[in-house]
Design a protein around this motif. Structure first.
Motif, PDB file in Angstrom:
ATOM      1  N   GLU A 131       4.204 -13.570  22.184  1.00 26.44           N
ATOM      2  CA  GLU A 131       4.870 -12.587  23.035  1.00 26.44           C
ATOM      3  C   GLU A 131       6.148 -13.176  23.630  1.00 26.44           C
ATOM      4  OE1 GLU A 131       0.661 -10.509  24.497  1.00 26.44           O
ATOM      5  OE2 GLU A 131       1.866 -11.705  25.891  1.00 26.44           O
ATOM      6  N   ILE A 132       7.228 -12.417  23.536  1.00 29.64           N
ATOM      7  CA  ILE A 132       8.504 -12.825  24.124  1.00 29.64           C
ATOM      8  C   ILE A 132       8.809 -11.889  25.283  1.00 29.64           C
ATOM      9  CG2 ILE A 132      10.972 -13.137  23.724  1.00 29.64           C
ATOM     10  CD1 ILE A 132      10.332 -13.635  20.795  1.00 29.64           C
ATOM     11  N   PRO A 133       8.935 -12.423  26.491  1.00 31.76           N
ATOM     12  CA  PRO A 133       9.200 -11.547  27.646  1.00 31.76           C
ATOM     13  C   PRO A 133      10.616 -10.992  27.639  1.00 31.76           C
ATOM     14  CG  PRO A 133       9.297 -13.848  28.299  1.00 31.76           C
ATOM     15  CD  PRO A 133       8.821 -13.832  26.875  1.00 31.76           C
ATOM     16  N   VAL A 134      10.717  -9.705  27.911  1.00 30.22           N
ATOM     17  CA  VAL A 134      12.013  -9.036  28.041  1.00 30.22           C
ATOM     18  C   VAL A 134      12.037  -8.372  29.421  1.00 30.22           C
ATOM     19  CG1 VAL A 134      13.557  -7.247  27.166  1.00 30.22           C
ATOM     20  CG2 VAL A 134      12.164  -8.576  25.568  1.00 30.22           C
ATOM     21  N   VAL A 135      12.972  -8.785  30.262  1.00 24.77           N
ATOM     22  CA  VAL A 135      13.102  -8.189  31.589  1.00 24.77           C
ATOM     23  C   VAL A 135      14.364  -7.333  31.609  1.00 24.77           C
ATOM     24  CG1 VAL A 135      13.331  -8.602  34.068  1.00 24.77           C
ATOM     25  CG2 VAL A 135      11.960 -10.158  32.660  1.00 24.77           C
ATOM     26  N   VAL A 136      14.170  -6.046  31.838  1.00 19.59           N
ATOM     27  CA  VAL A 136      15.301  -5.110  31.904  1.00 19.59           C
ATOM     28  C   VAL A 136      15.545  -4.776  33.375  1.00 19.59           C
ATOM     29  CG1 VAL A 136      16.211  -2.874  31.193  1.00 19.59           C
ATOM     30  CG2 VAL A 136      14.671  -4.145  29.661  1.00 19.59           C
ATOM     31  N   THR A 137      16.684  -5.217  33.887  1.00 18.20           N
ATOM     32  CA  THR A 137      17.032  -4.943  35.275  1.00 18.20           C
ATOM     33  C   THR A 137      17.941  -3.726  35.331  1.00 18.20           C
ATOM     34  OG1 THR A 137      16.899  -7.295  35.835  1.00 18.20           O
ATOM     35  CG2 THR A 137      18.073  -5.877  37.383  1.00 18.20           C
ATOM     36  N   GLY A 158      15.766  -8.789  13.603  1.00 15.13           N
ATOM     37  CA  GLY A 158      15.085 -10.072  13.776  1.00 15.13           C
ATOM     38  C   GLY A 158      15.880 -11.123  14.521  1.00 15.13           C
ATOM     39  N   LYS A 159      16.912 -10.704  15.280  1.00 15.12           N
ATOM     40  CA  LYS A 159      17.724 -11.677  16.016  1.00 15.12           C
ATOM     41  C   LYS A 159      16.939 -12.325  17.145  1.00 15.12           C
ATOM     42  CE  LYS A 159      22.026 -12.180  18.621  1.00 15.12           C
ATOM     43  NZ  LYS A 159      23.251 -11.500  19.140  1.00 15.12           N
ATOM     44  N   PHE A 160      16.081 -11.559  17.794  1.00 14.28           N
ATOM     45  CA  PHE A 160      15.375 -12.070  18.964  1.00 14.28           C
ATOM     46  C   PHE A 160      13.911 -12.399  18.703  1.00 14.28           C
ATOM     47  CE2 PHE A 160      18.830  -9.388  20.587  1.00 14.28           C
ATOM     48  CZ  PHE A 160      19.481 -10.309  21.409  1.00 14.28           C
ATOM     49  N   THR A 161      13.418 -12.037  17.527  1.00 10.34           N
ATOM     50  CA  THR A 161      12.018 -12.300  17.217  1.00 10.34           C
ATOM     51  C   THR A 161      11.872 -12.931  15.841  1.00 10.34           C
ATOM     52  OG1 THR A 161      11.740 -10.067  16.300  1.00 10.34           O
ATOM     53  CG2 THR A 161      11.179 -10.393  18.628  1.00 10.34           C
ATOM     54  N   ALA A 162      10.858 -13.754  15.711  1.00 13.27           N
ATOM     55  CA  ALA A 162      10.494 -14.323  14.413  1.00 13.27           C
ATOM     56  C   ALA A 162       9.226 -13.623  13.946  1.00 13.27           C
ATOM     57  CB  ALA A 162      10.264 -15.825  14.547  1.00 13.27           C
ATOM     58  N   LYS A 163       8.697 -14.036  12.826  1.00 16.83           N
ATOM     59  CA  LYS A 163       7.498 -13.423  12.274  1.00 16.83           C
ATOM     60  C   LYS A 163       6.334 -13.572  13.262  1.00 16.83           C
ATOM     61  CE  LYS A 163       4.549 -13.462   8.160  1.00 16.83           C
ATOM     62  NZ  LYS A 163       4.270 -14.130   6.866  1.00 16.83           N
ATOM     63  N   ASN A 164       5.573 -12.507  13.411  1.00 20.05           N
ATOM     64  CA  ASN A 164       4.387 -12.481  14.279  1.00 20.05           C
ATOM     65  C   ASN A 164       4.702 -12.599  15.766  1.00 20.05           C
ATOM     66  OD1 ASN A 164       2.652 -12.302  12.022  1.00 20.05           O
ATOM     67  ND2 ASN A 164       2.689 -14.520  11.783  1.00 20.05           N
ATOM     68  N   GLN A 165       5.944 -12.324  16.144  1.00 19.47           N
ATOM     69  CA  GLN A 165       6.307 -12.310  17.555  1.00 19.47           C
ATOM     70  C   GLN A 165       6.504 -10.874  18.034  1.00 19.47           C
ATOM     71  OE1 GLN A 165       9.746 -14.987  17.771  1.00 19.47           O
ATOM     72  NE2 GLN A 165       8.424 -16.546  18.670  1.00 19.47           N
ATOM     73  N   THR A 166       6.207 -10.645  19.300  1.00 18.64           N
ATOM     74  CA  THR A 166       6.281  -9.307  19.886  1.00 18.64           C
ATOM     75  C   THR A 166       7.076  -9.346  21.176  1.00 18.64           C
ATOM     76  OG1 THR A 166       4.077  -8.832  19.010  1.00 18.64           O
ATOM     77  CG2 THR A 166       4.930  -7.324  20.686  1.00 18.64           C
ATOM     78  N   LEU A 167       7.906  -8.331  21.381  1.00 18.15           N
ATOM     79  CA  LEU A 167       8.674  -8.232  22.619  1.00 18.15           C
ATOM     80  C   LEU A 167       7.847  -7.486  23.667  1.00 18.15           C
ATOM     81  CD1 LEU A 167      12.164  -7.241  21.140  1.00 18.15           C
ATOM     82  CD2 LEU A 167      11.462  -9.495  21.981  1.00 18.15           C
ATOM     83  N   ILE A 168       7.681  -8.084  24.834  1.00 21.97           N
ATOM     84  CA  ILE A 168       6.943  -7.474  25.928  1.00 21.97           C
ATOM     85  C   ILE A 168       7.947  -7.136  27.034  1.00 21.97           C
ATOM     86  CG2 ILE A 168       5.074  -7.724  27.590  1.00 21.97           C
ATOM     87  CD1 ILE A 168       4.161  -7.717  24.678  1.00 21.97           C
ATOM     88  N   VAL A 169       8.171  -5.840  27.230  1.00 19.99           N
ATOM     89  CA  VAL A 169       9.236  -5.389  28.126  1.00 19.99           C
ATOM     90  C   VAL A 169       8.705  -5.032  29.509  1.00 19.99           C
ATOM     91  CG1 VAL A 169      11.126  -3.732  28.426  1.00 19.99           C
ATOM     92  CG2 VAL A 169      10.481  -4.484  26.132  1.00 19.99           C
ATOM     93  N   SER A 170       9.428  -5.491  30.523  1.00 20.88           N
ATOM     94  CA  SER A 170       9.131  -5.102  31.909  1.00 20.88           C
ATOM     95  C   SER A 170      10.437  -4.690  32.580  1.00 20.88           C
ATOM     96  CB  SER A 170       8.487  -6.263  32.679  1.00 20.88           C
ATOM     97  OG  SER A 170       9.365  -7.371  32.745  1.00 20.88           O
ATOM     98  N   ASN A 171      10.314  -3.919  33.644  1.00 22.30           N
ATOM     99  CA  ASN A 171      11.481  -3.368  34.336  1.00 22.30           C
ATOM    100  C   ASN A 171      11.563  -3.906  35.763  1.00 22.30           C
ATOM    101  OD1 ASN A 171      12.491  -0.051  35.495  1.00 22.30           O
ATOM    102  ND2 ASN A 171      13.766  -1.781  34.927  1.00 22.30           N
TER     103      ASN A 171
END
Length: 209
Positions: A131-137, A158-171
């Motif tokens: 999981e890759i954290p994404v914080v949207v302000t 695929g710029k921000f993720t590699a194979k088997n990675q997931t973006l987890i978005v929070s605000n």
């Protein structure tokens, strides 16, 4: 540095050399405790059970102010703290690895770091799951549809993720950015805020005078 030398040896002996590579390196004291637990749980194939236990313990800390004050108090003898965490572990039927960890943490006089250690363990588990954290302000709260659109846009190419990675978005809401958004992906920042654009305009005007 002295606290590292005096705080970790007993934990290291208790969780002797679990040959597991942690998904991310943590150099803080709480990070090293969390890493010791992660490697021990990995070796025992009990990561999921330990994570569940830690969530339950964390919930108890946040729900019971008196219990948290007892755990974090510098004047309560480690003997009583050790007895308390063993009782909690037994009542909640914690996994053996979790019980051993909290026992050792209490004996080392480090139970006051519990919240920080649990947060560090959560980061390790998130990285373990890819999981890759994404914080949207934003200046105002964003709905789920908008956040999903941001996630999907970042996932393309695929710029921000590699194979088997997931973006987890929070605000996160910050009215001072005025409008637009600031997106933080891992250690990268994309600033599309109105305040940032205004600052650039003001700088350009100042340089032209």
């Amino acid at each position: 540095m002295n606290s590292l030398r005096t705080g970790l040896p007993k934990l290291a002996r208790g969780f002797a050399s679990a040959a597991v590579q942690a998904p991310i390196q943590m150099h803080s004291l709480e990070g090293r405790y969390a890493t010791a637990l992660f490697t021990a749980a990995s070796k025992a194939k009990s990561l999921t059970a330990v994570e569940t236990d830690l969530r339950a313990f964390n919930a108890s800390l946040h729900a019971d102010a008196e219990f948290r004050a007892f755990i974090e108090s510098p004047v309560v003898d480690t003997k009583y703290k050790t007895q308390a965490v063993k009782a909690v572990a037994a009542k909640k039927n914690f996994n053996a690895t979790t019980t051993n960890f909290f026992t050792l943490l209490a004996e080392n006089g480090r139970l006051d770091m519990s919240v920080a250690v649990l947060e560090s363990f959560g980061q390790l588990m998130s990285a373990h799951r890819g999981e890759i954290p994404v914080v949207v302000t934003s200046s105002q709260p964003l709905d789920t549809k908008t956040l999903n659109r941001v996630r999907d846009a970042l996932a393309k190419g695929g710029k921000f993720t590699a194979k088997n990675q997931t973006l987890i978005v929070s605000n996160k809401v910050n009215p001072s950015i005025l409008g637009g958004m600031i997106v933080e992906v891992g250690d990268q920042t994309i600033d599309m805020s109105v305040s940032s654009k205004m600052a650039k305009i003001e700088k350009a005007l100042a340089e032209s005078v």
